[in-house]
Design a protein around this motif. Structure first.
Motif, PDB file in Angstrom:
ATOM      1  N   ARG A  53       0.828  -1.212   0.000  1.00  0.00           N
ATOM      2  CA  ARG A  53       0.000   0.000   0.000  1.00  0.00           C
ATOM      3  C   ARG A  53       0.861   1.261   0.000  1.00  0.00           C
ATOM      4  O   ARG A  53       0.526   2.261  -0.639  1.00  0.00           O
ATOM      5  CB  ARG A  53      -0.926  -0.003   1.213  1.00  0.00           C
ATOM      6  N   HIS A  54       1.955   1.215   0.718  1.00  0.00           N
ATOM      7  CA  HIS A  54       2.811   2.396   0.858  1.00  0.00           C
ATOM      8  C   HIS A  54       4.031   2.356  -0.074  1.00  0.00           C
ATOM      9  O   HIS A  54       4.991   3.107   0.146  1.00  0.00           O
ATOM     10  CB  HIS A  54       3.246   2.546   2.320  1.00  0.00           C
ATOM     11  N   ASP A  55       3.987   1.475  -1.083  1.00  0.00           N
ATOM     12  CA  ASP A  55       5.051   1.396  -2.101  1.00  0.00           C
ATOM     13  C   ASP A  55       6.433   1.193  -1.491  1.00  0.00           C
ATOM     14  O   ASP A  55       7.440   1.690  -2.019  1.00  0.00           O
ATOM     15  CB  ASP A  55       5.060   2.661  -2.971  1.00  0.00           C
ATOM     16  N   ALA A  56       6.479   0.470  -0.390  1.00  0.00           N
ATOM     17  CA  ALA A  56       7.759   0.310   0.308  1.00  0.00           C
ATOM     18  C   ALA A  56       8.718  -0.621  -0.438  1.00  0.00           C
ATOM     19  O   ALA A  56       9.940  -0.462  -0.331  1.00  0.00           O
ATOM     20  CB  ALA A  56       7.522  -0.205   1.729  1.00  0.00           C
ATOM     21  N   ILE A  57       8.175  -1.591  -1.186  1.00  0.00           N
ATOM     22  CA  ILE A  57       9.049  -2.466  -1.970  1.00  0.00           C
ATOM     23  C   ILE A  57       9.666  -1.682  -3.115  1.00  0.00           C
ATOM     24  O   ILE A  57      10.885  -1.758  -3.369  1.00  0.00           O
ATOM     25  CB  ILE A  57       8.276  -3.692  -2.487  1.00  0.00           C
ATOM     26  N   ALA A  58       8.839  -0.909  -3.815  1.00  0.00           N
ATOM     27  CA  ALA A  58       9.353  -0.084  -4.917  1.00  0.00           C
ATOM     28  C   ALA A  58      10.399   0.905  -4.409  1.00  0.00           C
ATOM     29  O   ALA A  58      11.436   1.119  -5.057  1.00  0.00           O
ATOM     30  CB  ALA A  58       8.203   0.653  -5.595  1.00  0.00           C
ATOM     31  N   ALA A  59      10.152   1.502  -3.249  1.00  0.00           N
ATOM     32  CA  ALA A  59      11.100   2.464  -2.689  1.00  0.00           C
ATOM     33  C   ALA A  59      12.403   1.779  -2.286  1.00  0.00           C
ATOM     34  O   ALA A  59      13.492   2.342  -2.467  1.00  0.00           O
ATOM     35  CB  ALA A  59      10.479   3.162  -1.479  1.00  0.00           C
ATOM     36  N   THR A  60      12.302   0.560  -1.762  1.00  0.00           N
ATOM     37  CA  THR A  60      13.505  -0.192  -1.382  1.00  0.00           C
ATOM     38  C   THR A  60      14.328  -0.546  -2.613  1.00  0.00           C
ATOM     39  O   THR A  60      15.550  -0.402  -2.631  1.00  0.00           O
ATOM     40  CB  THR A  60      13.113  -1.466  -0.612  1.00  0.00           C
ATOM     41  N   ARG A  61      13.647  -0.997  -3.662  1.00  0.00           N
ATOM     42  CA  ARG A  61      14.357  -1.309  -4.908  1.00  0.00           C
ATOM     43  C   ARG A  61      14.966  -0.049  -5.533  1.00  0.00           C
ATOM     44  O   ARG A  61      16.038  -0.122  -6.143  1.00  0.00           O
ATOM     45  CB  ARG A  61      13.414  -2.009  -5.891  1.00  0.00           C
ATOM     46  N   GLU A  62      14.300   1.082  -5.386  1.00  0.00           N
ATOM     47  CA  GLU A  62      14.848   2.337  -5.916  1.00  0.00           C
ATOM     48  C   GLU A  62      16.148   2.702  -5.194  1.00  0.00           C
ATOM     49  O   GLU A  62      17.117   3.137  -5.818  1.00  0.00           O
ATOM     50  CB  GLU A  62      13.828   3.467  -5.768  1.00  0.00           C
ATOM     51  N   ARG A  63      16.172   2.520  -3.892  1.00  0.00           N
ATOM     52  CA  ARG A  63      17.416   2.751  -3.146  1.00  0.00           C
ATOM     53  C   ARG A  63      18.491   1.768  -3.589  1.00  0.00           C
ATOM     54  O   ARG A  63      19.664   2.123  -3.699  1.00  0.00           O
ATOM     55  CB  ARG A  63      17.164   2.629  -1.641  1.00  0.00           C
ATOM     56  N   ALA A  64      18.093   0.533  -3.848  1.00  0.00           N
ATOM     57  CA  ALA A  64      19.057  -0.472  -4.333  1.00  0.00           C
ATOM     58  C   ALA A  64      19.640  -0.034  -5.672  1.00  0.00           C
ATOM     59  O   ALA A  64      20.846  -0.194  -5.918  1.00  0.00           O
ATOM     60  CB  ALA A  64      18.374  -1.836  -4.464  1.00  0.00           C
ATOM     61  N   ARG A  65      18.794   0.521  -6.539  1.00  0.00           N
ATOM     62  CA  ARG A  65      19.293   1.007  -7.838  1.00  0.00           C
ATOM     63  C   ARG A  65      20.328   2.116  -7.653  1.00  0.00           C
ATOM     64  O   ARG A  65      21.319   2.194  -8.388  1.00  0.00           O
ATOM     65  CB  ARG A  65      18.128   1.509  -8.700  1.00  0.00           C
ATOM     66  N   HIS A  66      20.102   2.956  -6.665  1.00  0.00           N
ATOM     67  CA  HIS A  66      21.056   4.032  -6.366  1.00  0.00           C
ATOM     68  C   HIS A  66      22.425   3.450  -6.008  1.00  0.00           C
ATOM     69  O   HIS A  66      23.455   3.905  -6.528  1.00  0.00           O
ATOM     70  CB  HIS A  66      20.513   4.881  -5.215  1.00  0.00           C
ATOM     71  N   TYR A  67      22.439   2.453  -5.129  1.00  0.00           N
ATOM     72  CA  TYR A  67      23.720   1.858  -4.723  1.00  0.00           C
ATOM     73  C   TYR A  67      24.344   1.058  -5.861  1.00  0.00           C
ATOM     74  O   TYR A  67      25.578   1.053  -6.026  1.00  0.00           O
ATOM     75  CB  TYR A  67      23.526   0.989  -3.478  1.00  0.00           C
ATOM     76  N   ALA A  68      23.527   0.403  -6.664  1.00  0.00           N
ATOM     77  CA  ALA A  68      24.062  -0.340  -7.815  1.00  0.00           C
ATOM     78  C   ALA A  68      24.717   0.619  -8.808  1.00  0.00           C
ATOM     79  O   ALA A  68      25.762   0.302  -9.394  1.00  0.00           O
ATOM     80  CB  ALA A  68      22.947  -1.136  -8.501  1.00  0.00           C
ATOM     81  N   GLN A  69      24.114   1.791  -8.998  1.00  0.00           N
ATOM     82  CA  GLN A  69      24.716   2.782  -9.896  1.00  0.00           C
ATOM     83  C   GLN A  69      26.043   3.283  -9.343  1.00  0.00           C
ATOM     84  O   GLN A  69      27.012   3.488 -10.089  1.00  0.00           O
ATOM     85  CB  GLN A  69      23.763   3.960 -10.106  1.00  0.00           C
ATOM     86  N   ARG A  70      26.105   3.460  -8.037  1.00  0.00           N
ATOM     87  CA  ARG A  70      27.371   3.861  -7.411  1.00  0.00           C
ATOM     88  C   ARG A  70      28.441   2.784  -7.609  1.00  0.00           C
ATOM     89  O   ARG A  70      29.618   3.105  -7.817  1.00  0.00           O
ATOM     90  CB  ARG A  70      27.159   4.146  -5.920  1.00  0.00           C
ATOM     91  N   ALA A  71      28.011   1.526  -7.546  1.00  0.00           N
ATOM     92  CA  ALA A  71      28.952   0.429  -7.799  1.00  0.00           C
ATOM     93  C   ALA A  71      29.493   0.512  -9.224  1.00  0.00           C
ATOM     94  O   ALA A  71      30.716   0.397  -9.448  1.00  0.00           O
ATOM     95  CB  ALA A  71      28.269  -0.921  -7.561  1.00  0.00           C
ATOM     96  N   CYS A  72      28.611   0.717 -10.176  1.00  0.00           N
ATOM     97  CA  CYS A  72      29.025   0.822 -11.582  1.00  0.00           C
ATOM     98  C   CYS A  72      29.931   2.026 -11.798  1.00  0.00           C
ATOM     99  O   CYS A  72      30.941   1.940 -12.519  1.00  0.00           O
ATOM    100  CB  CYS A  72      27.803   0.908 -12.492  1.00  0.00           C
ATOM    101  N   ASP A  73      29.586   3.147 -11.178  1.00  0.00           N
ATOM    102  CA  ASP A  73      30.396   4.362 -11.326  1.00  0.00           C
ATOM    103  C   ASP A  73      31.812   4.160 -10.797  1.00  0.00           C
ATOM    104  O   ASP A  73      32.770   4.742 -11.330  1.00  0.00           O
ATOM    105  CB  ASP A  73      29.732   5.529 -10.588  1.00  0.00           C
ATOM    106  N   ALA A  74      31.949   3.352  -9.751  1.00  0.00           N
ATOM    107  CA  ALA A  74      33.274   3.120  -9.167  1.00  0.00           C
ATOM    108  C   ALA A  74      34.224   2.453 -10.154  1.00  0.00           C
ATOM    109  O   ALA A  74      35.450   2.595 -10.043  1.00  0.00           O
ATOM    110  CB  ALA A  74      33.150   2.267  -7.902  1.00  0.00           C
TER     111      ALA A  74
END
Length: 336
Positions: free
Chosen positions: A290-311
């Motif tokens: 209801r509160h889109d918490a899974i989508a928000a968690t995956r969005e944060r994961a995408r942020h860290y994955a992008q940081r991994a790629c940028d490194a």
């Protein structure tokens, strides 16, 4: 008449490139693992083999092997060190399953259910010892410092998670600190040691460390999302384990913060251990959705994955770098 634009289906990220990249070296790693888990005490290889043969992705040793390919290392030291990394990981899983009282992992009964808690803890200790033997045999004090340091950090993370268990006030900041220790520390160390054995620069070491650390956080975020995602496939542990164990993972933290007074009362009772039946898990999952918490968690994961790629941007574009980037993308998109 204007030409029709044809849209090709987007290819889903896969582990196939990194699996292919490391396949030959992984065979050598598996040989080391098989050899070093042997003992004249039959229970030890039986119990260790129960978990090691359970179908895990072997992500952590794979990172050591892929990192070595990335930096052009031509030796074989990383094979034994990758085995040490897998032994550390396996030992922590054995201990975790005892602490959590887990009953299944990857669809199989856990070692503690099959062999009992005392044997499981002791074989975990045996695997830690084997890991340190492999580190000492390598002869690099720097490698020993990195992997032993990671082992201590993992233990601190597990203890902090235990202390935070059933505490509804656990913040997102503390949660990220816990997973940074219990999961990301070994990802970081596994990646970094490949640069050490290749005698790379400090900048390259730190880049691989950053890649592994951010990938590890993304990986754990997705694991925690999957535990409440009814649309995903089977994962490593029983779905709902985190809920019944009162773990404040990010989907719960977000749903609690976004919920109304009635929902917050439910979460307080559930995390305290008073609402742990199947229907309570179903209700918890509905609130999280209801509160889109899974989508928000995956969005944060995408942020860290992008940081991994940028490194990895300091390294030349090559097959290894592309495979490691796709592995980070897969870590976020996966459903298991």
């Amino acid at each position: 008449m204007s030409a029709q634009v044809v849209e090709f289906p987007r290819k889903e990220p896969s582990l196939a490139p990194i699996l292919s990249l490391t396949a030959t070296a992984m065979n050598s790693v598996n040989s080391v693992i098989l050899d070093r888990m042997q003992s004249e005490i039959p229970l030890i290889p039986a119990l260790a083999g129960h978990l090691i043969s359970g179908g895990g992705k072997r992500m952590r040793p794979m990172l050591t092997l892929a990192g070595a390919e990335l930096v052009g290392y031509g030796g074989t030291r990383h094979h034994r060190l990758a085995a040490a990394v897998e032994f550390i990981h396996t030992a922590t899983l054995l201990h975790d399953d005892v602490v959590d009282g887990s009953e299944t992992r990857r669809g199989k009964e856990t070692a503690n259910i099959v062999f009992g808690n005392p044997a499981t803890v002791l074989v975990g200790d045996f695997l830690f010892s084997r890991a340190f033997e492999l580190m000492v045999e390598d002869g690099s004090l720097k490698v020993l410092k990195i992997l032993s340091g990671a082992s201590a950090i993992i233990a601190q993370g597990e203890v902090d998670q235990l202390v935070a268990q059933r505490r509804i006030e656990t913040s997102e900041e503390r949660y990220l600190s816990i997973i940074g220790r219990k999961t990301a520390a070994l990802f970081a160390a596994a990646s970094r040691i490949s640069a050490v054995v290749a005698e790379c620069s400090e900048e390259e070491e730190e880049a691989l460390d950053a890649y592994g650390r951010n990938l590890g956080i993304a990986f754990q975020l997705v694991d925690d999302a999957i535990d409440y995602d009814t649309g995903t496939a089977e994962m490593g542990k029983d779905k709902g384990d985190d809920f019944r164990e009162g773990k404040m993972t990010l989907p719960v933290i977000l749903a609690y913060a976004r919920g109304d007074a009635e929902e917050r009362l439910f979460w307080q009772d559930a995390i305290a251990g008073f609402r742990i039946e199947d229907e309570d898990l179903e209700h918890a999952t509905r609130l999280i959705q209801r509160h889109d918490a899974i989508a928000a968690t995956r969005e944060r994961a995408r942020h860290y994955a992008q940081r991994a790629c940028d490194a990895l941007s300091i390294f030349p574009e090559n097959k290894a770098r592309a495979a490691m980037v796709e592995a980070a993308q897969f870590a976020v998109s996966r459903g298991y």
